[in-house]
Design a protein around this motif. Sequence first.
Motif, PDB file in Angstrom:
ATOM      1  N   VAL A 274       3.133  -1.397  -7.269  1.00 39.21           N
ATOM      2  CA  VAL A 274       2.530  -0.867  -8.553  1.00 39.21           C
ATOM      3  C   VAL A 274       1.650   0.499  -8.405  1.00 39.21           C
ATOM      4  CG1 VAL A 274       2.023  -3.293  -9.479  1.00 39.21           C
ATOM      5  CG2 VAL A 274       0.489  -2.342  -8.132  1.00 39.21           C
ATOM      6  N   ASP A 275       2.267   1.202  -7.294  1.00 35.72           N
ATOM      7  CA  ASP A 275       1.666   2.642  -7.222  1.00 35.72           C
ATOM      8  C   ASP A 275       0.448   2.795  -6.781  1.00 35.72           C
ATOM      9  OD1 ASP A 275       4.170   3.400  -7.882  1.00 35.72           O
ATOM     10  OD2 ASP A 275       3.928   3.946  -9.782  1.00 35.72           O
ATOM     11  N   ARG A 276      -0.118   1.606  -5.963  1.00 32.62           N
ATOM     12  CA  ARG A 276      -1.378   1.887  -5.263  1.00 32.62           C
ATOM     13  C   ARG A 276      -1.065   2.515  -4.088  1.00 32.62           C
ATOM     14  NH1 ARG A 276      -3.730  -3.893  -5.566  1.00 32.62           N
ATOM     15  NH2 ARG A 276      -1.740  -4.311  -4.798  1.00 32.62           N
TER      16      ARG A 276
ATOM     17  N   ASN B  50     -11.906   0.111   7.746  1.00 32.01           N
ATOM     18  CA  ASN B  50     -11.284  -0.564   6.711  1.00 32.01           C
ATOM     19  C   ASN B  50      -9.979   0.062   6.055  1.00 32.01           C
ATOM     20  OD1 ASN B  50     -13.285  -2.485   6.758  1.00 32.01           O
ATOM     21  ND2 ASN B  50     -14.778  -1.152   5.481  1.00 32.01           N
ATOM     22  N   LEU B  51      -9.174  -0.816   5.627  1.00 28.66           N
ATOM     23  CA  LEU B  51      -7.966  -0.318   4.916  1.00 28.66           C
ATOM     24  C   LEU B  51      -8.222  -0.706   3.663  1.00 28.66           C
ATOM     25  CD1 LEU B  51      -5.143  -1.882   7.287  1.00 28.66           C
ATOM     26  CD2 LEU B  51      -6.447   0.594   7.311  1.00 28.66           C
ATOM     27  N   VAL B  52      -8.027   0.240   2.735  1.00 30.64           N
ATOM     28  CA  VAL B  52      -8.153   0.276   1.232  1.00 30.64           C
ATOM     29  C   VAL B  52      -6.863   0.523   0.564  1.00 30.64           C
ATOM     30  CG1 VAL B  52      -9.610   0.963  -0.675  1.00 30.64           C
ATOM     31  CG2 VAL B  52     -10.476   0.645   1.522  1.00 30.64           C
ATOM     32  N   LEU B  53      -6.550  -0.409  -0.403  1.00 31.86           N
ATOM     33  CA  LEU B  53      -5.232  -0.058  -1.339  1.00 31.86           C
ATOM     34  C   LEU B  53      -5.809  -0.021  -2.452  1.00 31.86           C
ATOM     35  CD1 LEU B  53      -2.245   0.040  -0.898  1.00 31.86           C
ATOM     36  CD2 LEU B  53      -2.157  -2.504  -1.786  1.00 31.86           C
ATOM     37  N   MET B  54      -5.813   1.225  -3.065  1.00 35.90           N
ATOM     38  CA  MET B  54      -6.372   1.601  -4.255  1.00 35.90           C
ATOM     39  C   MET B  54      -5.390   2.587  -5.431  1.00 35.90           C
ATOM     40  SD  MET B  54      -9.252   4.373  -3.968  1.00 35.90           S
ATOM     41  CE  MET B  54      -9.853   3.790  -2.138  1.00 35.90           C
ATOM     42  N   PRO B  55      -5.489   2.549  -6.719  1.00 37.60           N
ATOM     43  CA  PRO B  55      -4.735   3.466  -7.732  1.00 37.60           C
ATOM     44  C   PRO B  55      -5.081   4.810  -7.486  1.00 37.60           C
ATOM     45  CG  PRO B  55      -5.849   1.678  -8.796  1.00 37.60           C
ATOM     46  CD  PRO B  55      -6.231   1.520  -7.377  1.00 37.60           C
ATOM     47  N   ILE B  56      -4.240   5.655  -7.471  1.00 40.88           N
ATOM     48  CA  ILE B  56      -4.497   7.018  -7.238  1.00 40.88           C
ATOM     49  C   ILE B  56      -5.564   7.547  -8.123  1.00 40.88           C
ATOM     50  CG2 ILE B  56      -3.547   9.377  -7.367  1.00 40.88           C
ATOM     51  CD1 ILE B  56      -0.646   8.235  -6.846  1.00 40.88           C
ATOM     52  N   SER B  57      -5.751   7.286  -9.362  1.00 38.36           N
ATOM     53  CA  SER B  57      -6.556   7.635 -10.338  1.00 38.36           C
ATOM     54  C   SER B  57      -8.149   7.362  -9.810  1.00 38.36           C
ATOM     55  CB  SER B  57      -6.569   6.978 -11.823  1.00 38.36           C
ATOM     56  OG  SER B  57      -6.691   5.802 -11.612  1.00 38.36           O
ATOM     57  N   THR B  58      -8.485   6.144  -8.984  1.00 43.74           N
ATOM     58  CA  THR B  58      -9.403   5.618  -8.388  1.00 43.74           C
ATOM     59  C   THR B  58      -9.758   6.610  -6.996  1.00 43.74           C
ATOM     60  OG1 THR B  58      -9.147   3.465  -9.180  1.00 43.74           O
ATOM     61  CG2 THR B  58     -10.726   3.746  -7.461  1.00 43.74           C
ATOM     62  N   ALA B  59      -8.772   6.920  -6.419  1.00 40.75           N
ATOM     63  CA  ALA B  59      -8.881   7.618  -5.227  1.00 40.75           C
ATOM     64  C   ALA B  59      -9.407   9.011  -5.481  1.00 40.75           C
ATOM     65  CB  ALA B  59      -7.580   7.603  -4.261  1.00 40.75           C
ATOM     66  N   ARG B  60      -8.945   9.474  -6.432  1.00 39.89           N
ATOM     67  CA  ARG B  60      -9.130  11.054  -6.985  1.00 39.89           C
ATOM     68  C   ARG B  60     -10.798  11.293  -7.238  1.00 39.89           C
ATOM     69  NH1 ARG B  60      -4.939  13.325 -10.855  1.00 39.89           N
ATOM     70  NH2 ARG B  60      -5.853  15.119 -10.599  1.00 39.89           N
ATOM     71  N   ARG B  61     -11.474   9.978  -7.483  1.00 34.33           N
ATOM     72  CA  ARG B  61     -12.893   9.936  -7.936  1.00 34.33           C
ATOM     73  C   ARG B  61     -13.857  10.028  -6.505  1.00 34.33           C
ATOM     74  NH1 ARG B  61     -10.997   6.641 -12.099  1.00 34.33           N
ATOM     75  NH2 ARG B  61     -12.032   4.673 -11.158  1.00 34.33           N
TER      76      ARG B  61
ATOM     77  N   LEU C  72      -2.499  14.064  -4.093  1.00 31.53           N
ATOM     78  CA  LEU C  72      -2.601  12.941  -5.095  1.00 31.53           C
ATOM     79  C   LEU C  72      -2.049  13.349  -6.548  1.00 31.53           C
ATOM     80  CD1 LEU C  72      -5.781  11.449  -3.945  1.00 31.53           C
ATOM     81  CD2 LEU C  72      -3.551  10.374  -3.441  1.00 31.53           C
ATOM     82  N   GLU C  73      -2.452  14.478  -6.881  1.00 28.47           N
ATOM     83  CA  GLU C  73      -2.025  14.823  -8.176  1.00 28.47           C
ATOM     84  C   GLU C  73      -0.353  15.216  -8.110  1.00 28.47           C
ATOM     85  OE1 GLU C  73      -2.258  19.069 -10.775  1.00 28.47           O
ATOM     86  OE2 GLU C  73      -4.090  18.212  -9.441  1.00 28.47           O
ATOM     87  N   ASP C  74       0.194  15.599  -7.219  1.00 21.46           N
ATOM     88  CA  ASP C  74       1.438  15.656  -7.183  1.00 21.46           C
ATOM     89  C   ASP C  74       2.091  14.472  -7.040  1.00 21.46           C
ATOM     90  OD1 ASP C  74       1.023  18.602  -7.350  1.00 21.46           O
ATOM     91  OD2 ASP C  74       1.879  18.827  -5.208  1.00 21.46           O
ATOM     92  N   LEU C  75       1.645  13.519  -6.357  1.00 23.14           N
ATOM     93  CA  LEU C  75       1.996  12.106  -6.121  1.00 23.14           C
ATOM     94  C   LEU C  75       2.047  11.224  -7.530  1.00 23.14           C
ATOM     95  CD1 LEU C  75       3.460  10.164  -4.103  1.00 23.14           C
ATOM     96  CD2 LEU C  75       1.159   9.634  -3.583  1.00 23.14           C
ATOM     97  N   GLU C  76       0.926  11.574  -8.197  1.00 24.75           N
ATOM     98  CA  GLU C  76       0.683  10.869  -9.502  1.00 24.75           C
ATOM     99  C   GLU C  76       1.997  11.337 -10.303  1.00 24.75           C
ATOM    100  OE1 GLU C  76      -3.268   9.224 -11.620  1.00 24.75           O
ATOM    101  OE2 GLU C  76      -3.063  11.274 -11.430  1.00 24.75           O
ATOM    102  N   THR C  77       2.019  12.622 -10.424  1.00 21.88           N
ATOM    103  CA  THR C  77       3.363  13.107 -11.214  1.00 21.88           C
ATOM    104  C   THR C  77       4.429  12.818 -10.705  1.00 21.88           C
ATOM    105  OG1 THR C  77       1.791  15.219 -11.608  1.00 21.88           O
ATOM    106  CG2 THR C  77       4.061  15.185 -12.053  1.00 21.88           C
ATOM    107  N   ALA C  78       4.845  12.742  -9.541  1.00 22.09           N
ATOM    108  CA  ALA C  78       6.063  12.179  -9.087  1.00 22.09           C
ATOM    109  C   ALA C  78       6.520  10.773  -9.458  1.00 22.09           C
ATOM    110  CB  ALA C  78       6.190  12.407  -7.768  1.00 22.09           C
ATOM    111  N   LEU C  79       5.298  10.051  -9.244  1.00 21.57           N
ATOM    112  CA  LEU C  79       5.474   8.500  -9.590  1.00 21.57           C
ATOM    113  C   LEU C  79       5.927   8.198 -10.923  1.00 21.57           C
ATOM    114  CD1 LEU C  79       2.749   7.191  -7.260  1.00 21.57           C
ATOM    115  CD2 LEU C  79       5.285   6.804  -7.033  1.00 21.57           C
ATOM    116  N   ARG C  80       5.394   9.114 -12.133  1.00 19.30           N
ATOM    117  CA  ARG C  80       5.359   8.949 -13.349  1.00 19.30           C
ATOM    118  C   ARG C  80       7.036   9.508 -13.925  1.00 19.30           C
ATOM    119  NH1 ARG C  80       0.963  12.162 -15.728  1.00 19.30           N
ATOM    120  NH2 ARG C  80      -0.493  11.724 -13.903  1.00 19.30           N
TER     121      ARG C  80
END
Length: 140
Positions: free
Chosen positions: A15-17, A103-114, A125-133
């Motif tokens: 789910v792209d986390r 700790n290992l954390v699995l999170m959405p890109i939009s959350t990570a960017r904050r 992360l911006e490039d990855l988010e664009t690519a995944l879309r």
Amino acid sequence: MTLKEVVSCAFIDAVDRVLFQDNGPKAGFSYHFFGGSLENGETPEEALIKRIIEELDFDLSNHKVRHFGDYRDPFSKERTSVEHVYITRFPGFSYIKDMEERNLVLMPISTARRHRLLPSYHRILEDLETALRSPNFSLP
């Protein structure tokens, strides 16, 4: 000016986390990808496989990985830093072991960017988010 090369891997689930290493507030930047510096003539691919085994006890040589891009640190004045970024599917928590006891954390890109991230991570992360879309992009 010296050149420092590092390699990192973004593990991405269905789910792209993205999987991150939580270094805590004392590290300055909260979350990191997995990887590290290239040593003594290593290729980025060799360094990536070695660092992931060291950090997660997971052998990437038996896993499909894609080179996503090379990113320069725009804020470093004393050296040039290049991060070779790779992406792959997250195999699941049952296949990895946190060898560095962070700790290992699995999170959405939009959350990570904050969060407080290394400067180059925002662009990655911006490039990855664009690519995944993109309908033409697929993970290995």
